[in-house]
Enzyme design. Structure first.
Site, short mmCIF file in Angstrom:
data_model
loop_
_atom_site.label_atom_id
_atom_site.label_comp_id
_atom_site.label_asym_id
_atom_site.label_seq_id
_atom_site.Cartn_x
_atom_site.Cartn_y
_atom_site.Cartn_z
N THR A 41 44.13 -28.52 -40.30
CA THR A 41 44.70 -29.86 -40.11
C THR A 41 44.59 -30.71 -41.36
OG1 THR A 41 44.09 -29.78 -37.77
CG2 THR A 41 44.56 -31.96 -38.70
N CYS A 42 43.43 -30.74 -41.98
CA CYS A 42 43.23 -31.66 -43.11
C CYS A 42 44.24 -31.42 -44.21
CB CYS A 42 41.81 -31.51 -43.65
SG CYS A 42 41.53 -32.47 -45.13
N THR A 91 36.72 -34.03 -41.62
CA THR A 91 36.72 -32.83 -42.44
C THR A 91 35.39 -32.56 -43.15
OG1 THR A 91 39.07 -33.06 -42.78
CG2 THR A 91 37.89 -31.73 -44.41
N CYS A 93 44.59 -35.22 -43.35
CA CYS A 93 44.05 -36.08 -44.42
C CYS A 93 44.88 -36.07 -45.70
CB CYS A 93 42.65 -35.63 -44.80
SG CYS A 93 41.65 -35.02 -43.45
N GLU A 110 46.81 -45.96 -39.59
CA GLU A 110 47.27 -45.45 -40.89
C GLU A 110 48.80 -45.35 -40.93
OE1 GLU A 110 43.25 -43.00 -42.10
OE2 GLU A 110 44.90 -41.84 -41.29
N GLY A 152 36.44 -26.15 -41.92
CA GLY A 152 35.14 -25.61 -41.53
C GLY A 152 35.10 -24.10 -41.59
N ARG A 184 46.45 -49.78 -25.55
CA ARG A 184 46.13 -50.00 -24.14
C ARG A 184 44.98 -50.98 -23.99
NH1 ARG A 184 43.26 -44.32 -22.28
NH2 ARG A 184 41.63 -44.33 -23.86
N TYR A 201 42.46 -44.26 -35.72
CA TYR A 201 42.69 -43.92 -37.13
C TYR A 201 44.18 -43.67 -37.41
CZ TYR A 201 37.72 -42.72 -38.04
OH TYR A 201 36.37 -42.73 -38.24
N GLY A 252 44.62 -39.81 -29.86
CA GLY A 252 43.43 -38.96 -29.87
C GLY A 252 43.75 -37.49 -30.03
N GLU A 277 31.35 -55.90 -56.77
CA GLU A 277 30.22 -56.76 -57.14
C GLU A 277 29.80 -57.67 -55.98
OE1 GLU A 277 30.89 -59.84 -60.15
OE2 GLU A 277 33.03 -59.78 -59.72
N GLY A 318 45.37 -47.17 -31.07
CA GLY A 318 44.76 -48.17 -31.93
C GLY A 318 43.69 -47.57 -32.80
N TYR A 351 43.70 -22.27 -50.91
CA TYR A 351 42.71 -21.87 -49.89
C TYR A 351 42.78 -20.36 -49.67
CZ TYR A 351 40.81 -26.29 -48.16
OH TYR A 351 40.10 -27.45 -48.03
N GLU A 359 44.04 -16.63 -38.59
CA GLU A 359 44.74 -17.92 -38.57
C GLU A 359 46.12 -17.70 -37.97
OE1 GLU A 359 44.07 -21.28 -39.26
OE2 GLU A 359 46.10 -21.38 -38.46
P1 NDP Z 1 41.31 -42.08 -32.16
O1 NDP Z 1 40.32 -41.54 -31.22
O2 NDP Z 1 40.87 -42.67 -33.43
O3 NDP Z 1 42.20 -43.16 -31.41
C1 NDP Z 1 42.87 -42.84 -30.25
C2 NDP Z 1 43.59 -44.08 -29.77
O4 NDP Z 1 44.45 -43.72 -28.72
C3 NDP Z 1 42.66 -45.15 -29.23
O5 NDP Z 1 43.16 -46.39 -29.62
C4 NDP Z 1 42.77 -44.96 -27.72
O6 NDP Z 1 42.58 -46.13 -27.00
C5 NDP Z 1 44.21 -44.54 -27.60
N1 NDP Z 1 44.49 -43.79 -26.40
C6 NDP Z 1 43.90 -42.66 -25.95
N2 NDP Z 1 44.46 -42.24 -24.81
C7 NDP Z 1 45.45 -43.12 -24.54
C8 NDP Z 1 46.39 -43.24 -23.49
N3 NDP Z 1 46.44 -42.35 -22.50
N4 NDP Z 1 47.26 -44.27 -23.52
C9 NDP Z 1 47.21 -45.17 -24.52
N5 NDP Z 1 46.35 -45.11 -25.53
C10 NDP Z 1 45.48 -44.10 -25.55
O7 NDP Z 1 42.33 -40.87 -32.36
P2 NDP Z 1 43.43 -40.54 -33.47
O8 NDP Z 1 44.45 -39.75 -32.74
O9 NDP Z 1 43.84 -41.74 -34.23
O10 NDP Z 1 42.64 -39.59 -34.45
C11 NDP Z 1 41.90 -38.49 -33.95
C12 NDP Z 1 40.64 -38.28 -34.76
O11 NDP Z 1 40.98 -37.71 -35.99
C13 NDP Z 1 39.91 -39.57 -35.10
O12 NDP Z 1 39.01 -39.95 -34.09
C14 NDP Z 1 39.23 -39.22 -36.37
O13 NDP Z 1 37.96 -38.66 -36.10
C15 NDP Z 1 40.13 -38.18 -36.99
N6 NDP Z 1 40.93 -38.80 -38.07
C16 NDP Z 1 40.28 -39.26 -39.16
C17 NDP Z 1 40.98 -39.87 -40.17
C18 NDP Z 1 40.24 -40.39 -41.35
O14 NDP Z 1 39.10 -39.99 -41.56
N7 NDP Z 1 40.81 -41.29 -42.14
C19 NDP Z 1 42.42 -40.03 -40.12
C20 NDP Z 1 43.01 -39.52 -38.91
C21 NDP Z 1 42.27 -38.93 -37.93
P3 NDP Z 1 41.11 -46.70 -26.64
O15 NDP Z 1 40.59 -47.33 -27.87
O16 NDP Z 1 41.41 -47.67 -25.56
O17 NDP Z 1 40.33 -45.52 -26.18
#
Ligand code: NDP
Length: 445
Positions: free
Chosen positions: A41-42, A309, A47, A180, A15, A197, A176, A260, A439, A174, A98, A34
């Site tokens: 990150t990307c 991104t 990514c 992955e 960005g 969780r 992204y 997250g 298709e 659980g 970049y 920077e």
């Molecule tokens: P996400 O928000 O996708 O997932 C976080 C996961 O962690 C959820 O399953 C959440 O559970 C769990 N969680 C959160 N806190 C805890 C905790 N204290 N204990 C146990 N589990 C926990 O985050 P990611 O880190 O995977 O990715 C971050 C962001 O980056 C994404 O939201 C996305 O926007 C971006 N990203 C995009 C990608 C793409 O476009 N392909 C690839 C990678 C990242 P619950 O579901 O219960 O909340």
């Protein structure tokens, strides 16, 4: 008042770099700070290197399938340092690219951590610089659960630099990143346990697709522990042991927190200036990326809107156009497509079925549940699932959700049509392109 620069950007990620480049193109005097590596990150630890690992890991499946297609592949062997180093070299190349884009546009790059020192004022590397506008584009940072021993695990920041490929990997989360890397490590030959969780993968995604991914992962041999919140992590031999709220502990050589990412706002000097922030610390901005202070703006993950991104790039571009190009074209947040590069990948645009049932009067659902041709010959039972969500009142496709090989490639094209308001009847009227997986989109009756 005279300012040293017209725009000061904090953070040279997707960005920030886009905003800096476009602003400079409009004739603005721009500086960018920077503290780590240009690209953000990307490019550096998200990514791009992730996708390259996905591609690298996928050879395992192709090599597995090869004999069914007549290929004898003797003694194939995977070498992690080779893949890792090639990926990191590509990251270096892109980061340099970049940097040269910034240089080419006359943007001054300042190495160091910038902080807001007052209105229109930034401090970095012992200098104080005044700016007509300041843009915060510092991104987000991995968030790790507050449990004892959490520091024994790694995050996506470290995962691209592993000295060796671990034999047993535990992944917490659980979302992204978790889905992955579960795919990547599993295909590269590790024993993978994914710990959630909650009761399902990919909260917020179309449930039918998330359930399909779960069953495919389990069938492939990834162990998925549901409803198992992490309690504590402790050393165990040369690895770790993770204790859970339910079920036996998980032992692994490597634990990856994929729990997250939170906006990176600490120590920026936002509090002193009274900048409005959200519950997770994200900078609150209006639909044109401006904060409650008219000279201060923010784009991308730091605003905690959509952490993707291409969204950050759009926001940076639109902001620079508005501030310096006389063009006010706000970002359109409807129908932002996204993909999870799991194996198989998922891709989605628009409303899920539960969202549509919540918001619309009547909803029609169309699905195609099929075995891709390649899987048939390879003897793989794995099925793809395409799902369209249609507004019954207008026949418009309001959501499209795909899981299967190449789903993201297919969905990008479909997303154009969905955003443009395509109806189900128009999809039906389109002649199929045979034999493809895509298709199926025009053959759902
Ligand atoms: P996400 O928000 O996708 O997932 C976080 C996961 O962690 C959820 O399953 C959440 O559970 C769990 N969680 C959160 N806190 C805890 C905790 N204290 N204990 C146990 N589990 C926990 O985050 P990611 O880190 O995977 O990715 C971050 C962001 O980056 C994404 O939201 C996305 O926007 C971006 N990203 C995009 C990608 C793409 O476009 N392909 C690839 C990678 C990242 P619950 O579901 O219960 O909340």
């Amino acid at each position: 008042m005279k300012f040293d620069v017209d725009l000061f950007v904090i953070g040279a990620g997707s960005g920030g770099v886009r905003a800096a480049r476009i602003a400079a193109g409009h004739g603005a005097r721009v500086a960018i700070a920077e503290e780590y590596r240009v690209g953000g990150t990307c490019v550096v630890r998200g990514c791009v290197p992730k996708k390259l690992l996905v591609v690298g890991a996928h050879f395992a499946q192709d090599l597995d399938d090869a004999p069914r297609f007549g290929w004898r592949v003797e003694a194939a062997r995977f070498d992690w340092p080779t893949l890792r180093d090639h990926v990191l070299a590509e990251v270096d190349r892109l980061s340099r690219l970049y940097q040269s884009t910034l240089d080419f546009h006359g943007v001054e790059t300042i190495r160091g951590r910038a902080v807001l020192a007052g209105p229109h004022r930034v401090r970095v590397g012992g200098r104080e610089i005044t700016a007509r506008h300041v843009l915060v584009a510092t991104g987000a940072t991995p968030q790790v659960p507050d449990v004892p021993g959490a520091e024994l695990g790694i995050t996506s920041n470290e995962v691209f630099h592993l000295p060796d490929l671990p034999a047993r990997v535990a992944i917490v989360g659980g979302g992204y990143i978790a889905c992955e890397f579960a795919g990547i490590f599993h295909e590269l030959g590790a024993d993978v346990v994914q710990v959630l969780r909650g009761p399902r993968l990919l909260k917020g995604w179309e449930p039918a697709l998330a359930d399909r991914l779960l069953s495919l992962c389990v069938a492939r041999g990834i162990e998925v522990r549901l409803n198992a919140a992490p309690l504590r992590l402790e050393p165990c031999g040369r690895g770790v042991r993770l204790h859970l709220a339910h079920g036996p502990p998980v032992e692994a050589d490597l634990l990856l927190w994929a729990t997250g990412r939170i906006p990176k706002t600490q120590g920026l000097g936002l509090e002193a200036l009274g900048v409005a922030r959200g519950p997770r610390g994200g900078i609150i901005v209006d639909d044109r990326s401006t904060t409650n202070l008219p000279w201060l703006h923010a784009v991308g993950d730091v605003t905690d809107r959509i952490q993707l991104t291409p969204v950050a790039i759009r926001e940076g571009h639109a902001l620079a156009d508005r501030l310096f190009g006389g063009v006010d074209r706000p970002v359109d947040y409807r129908f932002v497509p996204s993909a999870v590069f799991s194996n198989p990948p998922l891709a989605s645009v628009g409303l899920t079925e539960p969202e549509a049932r919540d918001r619309l009067g009547g909803v029609r659902i169309h699905t195609a549940d099929f075995r891709p041709l390649k899987n048939v010959l390879a003897g793989r039972e794995e099925r793809a699932l395409f799902k369209l969500v249609v507004d019954a009142a207008t026949d418009r496709v309001v959501g499209a959700h795909l899981i299967g090989p190449d789903a993201p490639e297919i969905l990008q094209a479909l997303a154009i049509a969905v955003r443009a308001g395509i109806t189900k009847a128009e999809l039906d009227a389109t002649v199929a392109l045979h034999p493809t997986m895509a298709e199926e989109l025009v053959l759902m009756r």
